[in-house]
Write a protein that holds these residues in place. Sequence first.
Motif, short mmCIF file in Angstrom:
data_model
loop_
_atom_site.label_atom_id
_atom_site.label_comp_id
_atom_site.label_asym_id
_atom_site.label_seq_id
_atom_site.Cartn_x
_atom_site.Cartn_y
_atom_site.Cartn_z
N ILE A 332 0.91 3.78 1.27
CA ILE A 332 1.07 2.79 2.34
C ILE A 332 -0.28 2.10 2.56
O ILE A 332 -1.27 2.74 2.88
CB ILE A 332 1.55 3.44 3.65
CG1 ILE A 332 2.88 4.14 3.44
CG2 ILE A 332 1.66 2.38 4.75
CD1 ILE A 332 4.02 3.26 2.98
N ARG A 333 -0.30 0.78 2.40
CA ARG A 333 -1.53 -0.01 2.52
C ARG A 333 -1.32 -1.09 3.57
O ARG A 333 -0.78 -2.15 3.30
CB ARG A 333 -1.88 -0.63 1.17
CG ARG A 333 -3.14 -1.46 1.13
CD ARG A 333 -3.30 -2.00 -0.29
NE ARG A 333 -4.23 -3.09 -0.37
CZ ARG A 333 -4.34 -3.90 -1.41
NH1 ARG A 333 -3.55 -3.71 -2.46
NH2 ARG A 333 -5.21 -4.88 -1.43
N PRO A 334 -1.71 -0.82 4.82
CA PRO A 334 -1.48 -1.79 5.88
C PRO A 334 -2.30 -3.07 5.70
O PRO A 334 -3.28 -3.11 4.95
CB PRO A 334 -1.91 -1.04 7.15
CG PRO A 334 -1.90 0.40 6.77
CD PRO A 334 -2.27 0.43 5.33
N TYR A 335 -1.89 -4.12 6.40
CA TYR A 335 -2.57 -5.40 6.47
C TYR A 335 -4.04 -5.22 6.84
O TYR A 335 -4.44 -4.20 7.42
CB TYR A 335 -1.91 -6.27 7.55
CG TYR A 335 -2.15 -5.69 8.93
CD1 TYR A 335 -3.27 -6.04 9.68
CD2 TYR A 335 -1.29 -4.73 9.46
CE1 TYR A 335 -3.52 -5.46 10.91
CE2 TYR A 335 -1.53 -4.14 10.69
CZ TYR A 335 -2.65 -4.51 11.41
OH TYR A 335 -2.90 -3.92 12.62
N PHE A 351 3.00 -4.20 5.66
CA PHE A 351 2.17 -3.32 4.83
C PHE A 351 2.67 -3.40 3.40
O PHE A 351 3.75 -3.92 3.12
CB PHE A 351 2.17 -1.88 5.35
CG PHE A 351 3.51 -1.19 5.34
CD1 PHE A 351 3.97 -0.50 4.22
CD2 PHE A 351 4.32 -1.19 6.47
CE1 PHE A 351 5.20 0.16 4.22
CE2 PHE A 351 5.55 -0.54 6.49
CZ PHE A 351 5.99 0.14 5.36
N ARG A 352 1.85 -2.90 2.49
CA ARG A 352 2.21 -2.89 1.07
C ARG A 352 2.66 -1.48 0.70
O ARG A 352 2.06 -0.49 1.12
CB ARG A 352 1.05 -3.34 0.20
CG ARG A 352 0.60 -4.75 0.52
CD ARG A 352 -0.52 -5.23 -0.39
NE ARG A 352 0.00 -5.56 -1.70
CZ ARG A 352 -0.37 -6.63 -2.40
NH1 ARG A 352 -1.24 -7.49 -1.89
NH2 ARG A 352 0.13 -6.86 -3.60
N TYR A 353 3.71 -1.42 -0.12
CA TYR A 353 4.32 -0.16 -0.54
C TYR A 353 4.03 0.08 -2.02
O TYR A 353 4.33 -0.77 -2.86
CB TYR A 353 5.82 -0.22 -0.30
CG TYR A 353 6.61 0.95 -0.89
CD1 TYR A 353 6.61 2.18 -0.26
CD2 TYR A 353 7.34 0.79 -2.07
CE1 TYR A 353 7.33 3.25 -0.80
CE2 TYR A 353 8.07 1.84 -2.60
CZ TYR A 353 8.06 3.07 -1.97
OH TYR A 353 8.77 4.12 -2.50
N ASN A 354 3.43 1.24 -2.31
CA ASN A 354 3.12 1.63 -3.69
C ASN A 354 4.17 2.62 -4.18
O ASN A 354 4.20 3.77 -3.75
CB ASN A 354 1.71 2.25 -3.76
CG ASN A 354 1.28 2.54 -5.18
OD1 ASN A 354 2.09 2.92 -6.03
ND2 ASN A 354 0.00 2.37 -5.44
N CYS A 426 4.98 -9.92 -3.26
CA CYS A 426 6.43 -10.06 -3.06
C CYS A 426 7.19 -8.83 -3.56
O CYS A 426 8.31 -8.58 -3.11
CB CYS A 426 6.94 -11.33 -3.75
SG CYS A 426 6.45 -12.86 -2.92
N LYS A 427 6.59 -8.08 -4.45
CA LYS A 427 7.21 -6.85 -4.95
C LYS A 427 6.91 -5.64 -4.07
O LYS A 427 7.61 -4.63 -4.14
CB LYS A 427 6.72 -6.55 -6.37
CG LYS A 427 7.09 -7.58 -7.41
CD LYS A 427 6.44 -7.26 -8.75
CE LYS A 427 6.72 -8.33 -9.79
NZ LYS A 427 5.99 -8.07 -11.06
#
Length: 467
Positions: A332-335, A351-354, A426-427
């Motif tokens: 989890i990589r927040p803004y 947030f970005r999801y890995n 976008c992914k």
Amino acid sequence: MKTHHSPEGASNPRRSFLKSSGMLTAGLFLGGSLRASVPFHLSGPGNINTPAILGGQPVRPAQWIKWPIWKPETDEQRVIEVIRSGIWSRAAVVTEFEKEWAAALGAKRSLAVVNGTNALVVALNQLNIRTGDEVLVPPYTFIATISAVLSNGAMPIFVDIDPDTYQIDPDKLEAKITPRTKAILPVHILGQPADMDRIMAIAQKHNLVVIEDACQAHLAEYDHKKVGAIGHAGCFSFQNSKNLAIGEGGAIVSNDDAFMDRCFSYQNYGYPYGTMVGAISAGSTMQGTKVRLTEYQAAIGLSLLKRLDGETTIRNNNAAYLKSLINGIPGIRPYKLYDKVTRSAFHLFPFRYNQAAFKGLPREEFLKALRAEGIPCSGGYTVLNDQLFLKDAFESKAYQNSYPKEQLNFEKYVAENKCPENEQLCKEAVWFTQNMLLGPKTDMDDIASAISRIHQHAEKIKLAEKK
């Protein structure tokens, strides 16, 4: 050299998501905390800490705060007065709303129009952005940003994003400037301000105008200045999902009186106004359109504007707390916000999801698992700069007669406007809507608990989805 980031603050898939989460009504909180090994409310044989998508009890059985918030005892008086007056077309109440909105932003003038899209259309038009011109735009935005450029016959040129803030990347702007470039259109997407110092410096260096798309960024601030009031013009939306919701509506703000007079004239059939000298009886002084706001829409706006500042503070506080809870969850990589951002609007919490950190669980399955836990969520925007509405515009007579044939080659255009950072975002992006940030901190605990639970059981969820 990038100046960001501070450790803290912040297609129509978006609107479908906003609608689904916004329909939920406020209810009793029953949730626990991420810091607890088991959320307080989970109980029953076989359900202890079992993800809801695998048959366990959801982390969040309670409903979310309904949006928009409407309080009859305080909000209805102005609207009822307008309806009973019979004066429904633009008049004194719209003018009052414009003055209040300008004051809230620290801008000299405001002009209300029917929606944010037309705010952009009018602003671009009256800054003389026309056929043959190029406008630098980000790819991570709602389609309306690009449609407004096309509506004026101009060419959108996509500039890739900063992967941490999701905003247009100033480092990539100058490489896209050509003799046809006339404007930069930064979008404070999700309610998070773009790097306005660097954007304005580049614009000044190359004699470009800056139109801020602040449609999602009500009361957000960059260096203590409200976004939308920093560039040559700023545009806002009051669509139903927005932080100031009127149903539909928009506004242009600026400190330039002559520009605002032209905008007023253009949105009212081109009839003369202010410095646009002449008499209405003598006819229009410019080609115009009609995108005026109504009195009862303005009355709704005036009622809800009173709460906007306090709600913005709540969103910022909850966003900071939620970020602190999920920041340590692997994958989890927040803004991030730029150093000079003094306030975000948090129209959306991103947030970005890995996927790799969740045992290869695809993002769509992660979203399904979150929703099963009672947490509404979305994957956000899809890639915009290769969509067929652009090709349709390029094939029109207006574009065919105004641009070199080579520039209208759609395959070539797509290749030249590729934005790899945006494609990756976008992914990976995950969004929560702004209404989810208006409750108590225990609501944030629920969100974080759900994400943590899914991470803990990601392998089991992935295997179950394959069956």
